[in-house]
Write a protein that holds these residues in place. Structure first.
Motif, short mmCIF file in Angstrom:
data_model
loop_
_atom_site.label_atom_id
_atom_site.label_comp_id
_atom_site.label_asym_id
_atom_site.label_seq_id
_atom_site.Cartn_x
_atom_site.Cartn_y
_atom_site.Cartn_z
N ASP A 175 45.36 41.67 15.84
CA ASP A 175 44.09 42.38 15.97
C ASP A 175 44.26 43.78 16.55
O ASP A 175 43.27 44.51 16.69
N ASP A 176 45.49 44.14 16.91
CA ASP A 176 45.77 45.48 17.44
C ASP A 176 46.00 46.44 16.28
O ASP A 176 46.64 46.07 15.30
N PRO A 177 45.48 47.68 16.34
CA PRO A 177 45.66 48.61 15.21
C PRO A 177 47.12 48.92 14.90
O PRO A 177 47.44 49.33 13.78
N GLN A 182 52.22 44.10 23.27
CA GLN A 182 52.17 44.47 24.69
C GLN A 182 50.97 45.37 24.93
O GLN A 182 50.79 46.39 24.25
N ALA A 183 50.15 45.04 25.90
CA ALA A 183 48.95 45.83 26.19
C ALA A 183 49.31 47.20 26.75
O ALA A 183 50.37 47.40 27.34
N GLY A 184 48.40 48.16 26.53
CA GLY A 184 48.54 49.47 27.13
C GLY A 184 49.53 50.41 26.47
O GLY A 184 49.96 51.39 27.09
N GLN A 185 49.91 50.16 25.22
CA GLN A 185 50.92 50.97 24.55
C GLN A 185 50.36 51.94 23.52
O GLN A 185 51.10 52.69 22.90
N ARG A 186 49.05 51.93 23.33
CA ARG A 186 48.47 52.71 22.24
C ARG A 186 48.75 54.20 22.38
O ARG A 186 49.13 54.86 21.41
N ASP A 187 48.57 54.76 23.57
CA ASP A 187 48.79 56.20 23.76
C ASP A 187 50.23 56.58 23.46
O ASP A 187 50.49 57.61 22.83
#
Length: 355
Positions: A175-177, A182-187
């Protein structure tokens, strides 16, 4: 052109080109009576399609699968199931400059040498666009696995270039783009991709895929080993250059006292270095594999090559391409693992009479 089919009992054949009218797949051998979840097919195609985020190819395709045969009143009939995915945003003119030139690292040259003709519009069958048909078929394979065995398949990115991620929640990564577990890696991911675009460059990736709820006994002990077929399935995906099962290459540095998965009961293990497969046959543990994808070869940085006459040229590829093909690869890996397991599930049931 041979080599467009995969599987024995649950067998798929894909067709179509990147910038042709459409792509599609025929599934032969799907069991009758399976509830066909069209929303699941749409979901998986949406997860794979281009244009889903700024980090991937900006080609805008709806990727809606038209089911043309093989169903009645919402269930499979046991006859060939056919799905068609139309191309709505093809731009073959983007490739005019490479019509007679070979991109370094791409299949242009090998296709031309084999067939004496080459579809330069987005690479034809060599394009990752072909995998849309596999994902549609893989969604049906998921339904077979779920209904017969209660098994589920999940995938995520384990690394993107030099960025490596902890496998904290593989199931939620879908469900992550960016399919990141691992959370918090988008940036960090977006900054990395933005830098690649600025440099006109690309990077590779590692994709992790696993199946939970796989029954013990799937696979054959010699040539049709389950792990061998999984390796073939994943290696058949564009840009994949290595496949590992379980501990993979890390096994080379391990000792037998630590690597062998100790048993605490029937079907109970303390670890899963084998990746859920021993002697080519599933153990009932999670089936775990990884695939390594090379950097995208279609980049805007000029590179040395030759044309069809052998004359030296510089090649820089225009058009809409992924700076990292791994960002859209998890749904494809899931599909190929699901297709492999569905095929082996039916083969096991046919041989032993047990699901």
């Amino acid at each position: 052109m041979a080599g467009n089919s995969f599987g024995q009992l649950f067998r798929i054949t894909t067709f179509g080109e990147s910038h042709g009218p459409a792509l599609g797949v025929v599934i032969d051998g799907c069991p009758p009576g399976i509830v066909l979840d069209e929303e699941l097919i749409r979901r998986d195609l949406r997860r794979r399609r281009p244009g889903a985020s700024q980090a991937v190819s900006q080609r805008k395709e709806t990727d809606d699968a038209e089911i043309l045969a093989g169903t009645f009143e919402g269930r499979t009939t046991g006859t060939p199931l056919m799905m068609l995915i139309r191309n709505n945003d093809a731009k073959p003119g983007d490739y005019a400059e490479i019509k007679d030139r070979f991109r370094p690292g791409h299949a242009d040259y090998s296709y031309w040498k084999k067939y004496g003709i080459r579809d330069h519009r987005g690479s034809g069958r060599a394009s990752a666009r072909e995998t849309a048909a596999r994902v549609a078929a893989g969604a049906v394979a998921r339904m077979v696995l779920r209904e017969i065995a209660g098994a589920e398949v999940f995938g995520c990115v384990a690394s993107i270039g030099e960025l490596a991620f902890a496998l904290d929640d593989v199931a939620a990564a879908g469900d992550d783009p960016y399919f990141c577990p691992q959370a918090g890696q988008r940036d960090a991911i977006e900054a990395h991709i933005a830098a690649l675009r600025k440099d006109g460059d690309s990077c590779g990736a590692v994709v992790h895929v696993e199946a939970r709820g796989v029954p013990a006994g799937l696979g054959e002990p010699v040539f049709d080993r389950l792990d061998a077929d999984i390796a073939k399935a994943l290696m058949s995906i564009n840009a994949v250059k290595a496949v590992e099962v379980g501990a993979g290459t890390a096994a080379a540095a391990a000792r037998g006292s630590a690597h062998g998965d100790e048993m605490t009961g029937l079907g109970e293990f303390r670890s899963n270095n084998a990746g859920g497969v021993l002697g080519g046959i599933s153990t009932g543990q999670d089936v775990v594999a990884r695939m390594t994808l090379k950097p995208t070869s279609s980049i805007t940085t000029p590179k040395d090559s030759v044309d069809v006459e052998g004359k030296p040229v510089k090649v820089a590829t225009k058009g809409r391409h992924d700076p990292c093909v791994g960002l859209r690869a998890p749904p494809i890996a899931e599909a190929m693992l699901a297709l492999t397991l569905a095929d082996h599930l039916l083969r096991h049931r046919g041989q032993t009479g047990r699901a």
